[in-house]
Design an enzyme around this catalytic site. Structure first.
Site, PDB file in Angstrom:
ATOM      1  N   SER A 192     -22.399 -33.249 -53.663  1.00  0.00           N
ATOM      2  CA  SER A 192     -22.661 -33.849 -54.969  1.00  0.00           C
ATOM      3  C   SER A 192     -22.148 -32.915 -56.073  1.00  0.00           C
ATOM      4  O   SER A 192     -20.979 -32.567 -56.065  1.00  0.00           O
ATOM      5  CB  SER A 192     -24.159 -34.143 -55.089  1.00  0.00           C
ATOM      6  OG  SER A 192     -24.401 -34.993 -56.164  1.00  0.00           O
ATOM      7  N   ASP A 224     -22.122 -44.774 -51.128  1.00  0.00           N
ATOM      8  CA  ASP A 224     -22.434 -43.859 -52.228  1.00  0.00           C
ATOM      9  C   ASP A 224     -21.947 -44.471 -53.534  1.00  0.00           C
ATOM     10  O   ASP A 224     -20.766 -44.394 -53.857  1.00  0.00           O
ATOM     11  CB  ASP A 224     -21.766 -42.500 -51.991  1.00  0.00           C
ATOM     12  CG  ASP A 224     -22.243 -41.472 -53.005  1.00  0.00           C
ATOM     13  OD1 ASP A 224     -22.974 -41.859 -53.947  1.00  0.00           O
ATOM     14  OD2 ASP A 224     -21.890 -40.294 -52.851  1.00  0.00           O
ATOM     15  N   HIS A 267     -25.306 -41.521 -50.526  1.00  0.00           N
ATOM     16  CA  HIS A 267     -25.036 -40.164 -51.011  1.00  0.00           C
ATOM     17  C   HIS A 267     -25.475 -39.129 -49.963  1.00  0.00           C
ATOM     18  O   HIS A 267     -25.021 -37.991 -49.990  1.00  0.00           O
ATOM     19  CB  HIS A 267     -25.802 -39.991 -52.320  1.00  0.00           C
ATOM     20  CG  HIS A 267     -25.278 -38.916 -53.230  1.00  0.00           C
ATOM     21  ND1 HIS A 267     -23.953 -38.786 -53.579  1.00  0.00           N
ATOM     22  CD2 HIS A 267     -25.914 -37.918 -53.898  1.00  0.00           C
ATOM     23  CE1 HIS A 267     -23.805 -37.754 -54.407  1.00  0.00           C
ATOM     24  NE2 HIS A 267     -24.970 -37.209 -54.610  1.00  0.00           N
TER      25      HIS A 267
END
Ligand SMILES: *[C@@H]1O[C@H](CO)[C@@H](O)[C@H](O)[C@H]1NC(C)=O
Ligand SMILES: *[C@@H]1O[C@H](CO)[C@@H](O)[C@H](O)[C@H]1NC(C)=O
Ligand SMILES: *[C@@H]1O[C@H](CO)[C@@H](O)[C@H](O)[C@H]1NC(C)=O
Ligand SMILES: *[C@@H]1O[C@H](CO)[C@@H](O)[C@H](O)[C@H]1NC(C)=O
Length: 718
Positions: free
Chosen positions: A548, A629, A661
């Site tokens: 991320s 995601d 994610h």
């Protein structure tokens, strides 16, 4: 050595598993414990323990109890509890636990007598529900849960006929969220009233939010902390219905009756605030405590504790004196017997800790309790404030239970973790980072660590960016798993750079408009600190990985001279181009972090964009990106991979079509670890070529790092 022996002894008594090393298979398959929830009188707690097996490819689980006294052994109440979802004490007596049975398309409410183990199906919901809270009163036992409501306000039925086509048409932003596309259905809070003996339904299943135009619990992480129950009313937390959900974080607390004819009424917290959370009734239900962010649009603003007085028209006041208490608690609860005493749980310097707050004495700030490692949940034991049941974990321990005693300000172990590594496997350090601010990090040593030997380094960077590495257990990005993987193991370093939480508001907020500067400088200086302080790190065998925002930072590093000090890089669901952040869903997030919307302040999005420096990418790089995601769409991973391939940089792309994610499915997680570790081990192994890629090929990693350190201000603030 002493620690090791003591833990080994504990292990015998509590059938915990003390291991010296841990593999990803171990972590994925190890029992995962829920928090422990005590009964009203505080003599017994209930919890679940579930495990996955790669050989059967199935989850198994048990519902267990443990007496809240020293030396107690856990007792299995239901052995085949893989289908047990959320649970709660019925509250009408002290022996009955209610739980959601999620085995079928229709969730069912079941009860179990924890003494005899006798279980019974009580009620079948007309669809799928999750989350469970109960409240026992003279009227009976109120059972409240949540599920998807249709536009007519009914619980979505699994039998609802499929539409003729699959098209979805939108006329405003926020068309998808996390891993689902928005439909006409919204999450809602449903409940029913049972008789005290649980045998009859006294009030049928009711959607308490029907017709209100609000959605609760709040997606994408619906939580039972979004609603709370009293005998004659409930409070729910919902996003401000008049504001665009893509542009705003503001939420409101609504106090409602147990009917489907509620009027929206005036929310408790006045408009103009940000995200609020965790509304909870005081024991006599005359007050509601909750956490309030003052800034709308900033999801990581500091939580301030507010108390609303329902006898005073719902007037609210902050009880932590504005920002005088420089921490951001994540949970708040009332003592069982007092209207003036709260417990807060939240992050503090890389740990999760507990504070008590006496609100009867003006000016008193929360008092931190002495606890070990990270406390994930807290419950009062019985009706006094003397003792607390803590569910905790650590980098070296999965969930364990402790009893905290105010009299001694200390906790004693009730039940050790199913998985325990020696405490000596983890250390902490501080160094001076950007702006001359002290920065904190953890170091995790491999099995059989010998400081006279040299080890490859795994440098892990957290996401958020407003989040932190904490001393807690995880089945994803578990630092101990990284330390024990590979032929020589890794020394693992996790640093909490600028933007990290748990070190005060200023440190967290400082990352705004500075994604690639202060945190990057902190990481450069942290890496320099480690290589100068820890002689056992082999600087020629370092790898870096992050997910991320951590993946953003890896991509940013790949384009810098710093990229050349690493033998391999790993980006999991990261950012290739910050411009693409406007293809995300919660648009307030880039608007906050990059100083305005994409249209208003496009320059803010160009400033620290990894794409700007892609021409320098040269270090072998493993990319993971998943189809579901929607926070960071998969094109981010594809762009990065296509560029690496064009530049001839050794690279791989791992894709999961059924993950968001995060990689959550056990077999997928196993593959994730296998592929990543194979890749990094190839480049960090002792026998791997020492030849560097790209511009620094004739220099040592230490020489390059020194140059990066010397030039870092110039590099960033050009
Ligand atoms: C869940 O429901 C199924 C179907 O009724 C049943 O067979 C199973 O025993 C139940 N499990 C538990 C733990 O209640
Ligand atoms: C708590 O639950 C246990 C198990 O049902 C029960 O035996 C005990 O009586 C309860 N506590 C008290 C003090 O009632
Ligand atoms: C969302 O924010 C943008 C940028 O400030 C603004 O142009 C737009 O009108 C907002 N949309 C809504 C529905 O408020
Ligand atoms: C919180 O309360 C203090 C005094 O009790 C007050 O000075 C301060 O302005 C309040 N802050 C907020 C944000 O409500």
């Amino acid at each position: 050595m002493k620690t090791l022996l003591r833990s080994a002894l504990l292990a015998c008594f509590s059938s915990a598993l003390l291991v010296s090393a841990i593999s990803y298979d171990d972590v994925i398959q190890a029992p995962r414990r829920s928090e422990a929830v005590p009964n009203k009188s505080g003599t017994l707690a209930v919890y679940t323990e579930t495990s996955y097996s790669f050989s059967t490819r199935a989850w198994s689980g048990a519902l267990k109890t443990i007496a809240l006294e020293a030396g107690a052994e856990p007792k299995t109440v239901i052995a085949d509890a893989a289908d047990v979802g959320d649970l709660a004490w019925a509250g009408s007596d002290d022996a009955t636990v209610l739980y959601l049975n999620t085995s079928g398309e229709y969730t069912a409410l079941w009860s179990v007598d924890v003494g005899s183990g006798a279980k019974a199906k009580i009620y079948e919901f007309p669809g799928s529900v999750s989350l469970l809270k109960t409240h026992a009163s003279a009227a009976g036992v109120r059972v409240v849960t949540s599920g998807w409501a249709t536009p007519a306000g009914e619980l979505l039925s699994p039998d609802a006929p499929a539409k003729e086509d699959t098209g979805l048409l939108y006329d405003s932003t926020f068309v998808r969220h996390w891993d689902y596309w928005l439909s006409e259905n919204r999450k809602s809070v449903f409940g029913l009233l049972l008789s005290a003996d649980l045998k009859t339904v006294k009030e049928p299943l009711t959607n308490y939010l029907k017709g209100l135009g609000i959605e609760s619990p709040i997606m994408p992480f619906p939580s039972a902390s979004d609603f709370d129950l009293a005998a004659d009313k409930l409070v729910v937390n919902a996003k401000a219905p008049e504001l665009s959900p893509a542009n705003n974080t503001a939420t409101y607390f609504y106090v409602l009756k147990y009917t489907d004819t509620n009027e929206p009424g005036k929310p408790l917290n006045k408009a103009g605030l940000g995200a609020c959370s965790s509304p909870v009734f005081s024991p006599d239900a005359t007050k509601i405590a909750g956490l309030v962010m003052l800034e709308n649009g900033y999801e990581s603003d500091q939580n301030i504790v507010y108390v609303y007085d329902l006898n005073d028209g719902g007037a609210g006041k902050n009880v932590t004196y504005g920002r005088a208490f420089d921490r951001s608690p994540g949970a708040v609860m009332w003592a069982p017997d007092r209207e003036d005493y709260l417990v807060l749980v939240g992050e503090d310097v890389g740990k999760e800790v507990v504070w008590t707050l006496d609100i009867s004495t003006p000016g008193l700030l929360p008092q931190k309790l002495s606890t070990t490692h990270s406390v994930s949940s807290v419950a009062f034991i019985g009706s006094s404030t003397a003792k607390l049941l803590l569910s905790s974990s650590a980098i070296v321990k999965s969930t364990y239970f402790e009893i905290y005693d105010h009299a001694t300000d200390s906790a004693t172990l009730l039940l050790d973790a199913p998985t325990t590594l020696p405490e000596s496997r983890v250390g902490e350090f501080w160094f001076t980072g950007s702006r001359e601010v002290k920065v904190h990090g953890f170091i995790v040593y491999p099995e059989n660590f010998d400081p006279k030997k040299k080890y490859p380094l795994a440098f892990l960077i957290h996401g958020g960016p407003q989040s932190a590495w904490t001393d807690s257990w995880s089945t994803r990005w578990n630092p101990a798993v990284w330390a024990d993987n590979g032929p020589d193991g890794y020394v693992v370093v996790t640093i909490n750079p600028t933007g990290s939480t748990s070190y005060g508001k200023e440190f967290t907020d400082k990352i705004q408009n500075n994604w690639g500067s202060y945190p990057y400088i902190d990481l450069v200086l942290g890496l320099e600190y480690c290589y100068k302080s820890f002689e056992f790190i082999d600087t020629e065998r370092m790898i870096a990985a992050g997910a991320s925002y951590g993946g953003y930072m890896i991509n940013w590093i790949q384009g810098s001279a710093l990229g050349r000090v690493f033998k391999a890089l790993v980006t999991h669901d990261g950012v290739f181009s910050t411009l693409n952040q406007y293809g995300s869903e919660e648009l307030y997030f880039p608007a906050h972090d990059f100083g305005g919307s994409f249209v208003e302040n496009t320059r803010g999005y160009y400033k620290f964009n990894p794409m700007n420096r892609m021409y320098h990418w040269a270090t072998p790089h493993f990319i993971v990106h998943n189809a579901l995601d929607y926070r960071l769409p998969e094109s981010e991973g594809l762009l990065a991979f296509n560029v690496l391939q064009e530049l001839g940089v050794p690279s791989k792309l791992l894709h999961f079509p059924d993950e968001n994610h995060w990689v959550l499915k056990p077999d997928n997680s196993r593959r994730w670890h296998k592929e990543i570790f194979e890749f990094i081990n190839t480049y960090s192994s002792a026998s791997a070529s020492t030849k560097r890629s790209g511009a620094g090929e004739t220099k040592t990693a230490a020489q390059i790092l020194e140059e990066v350190v010397d030039n870092v201000e110039r590099e960033i603030f050009f």
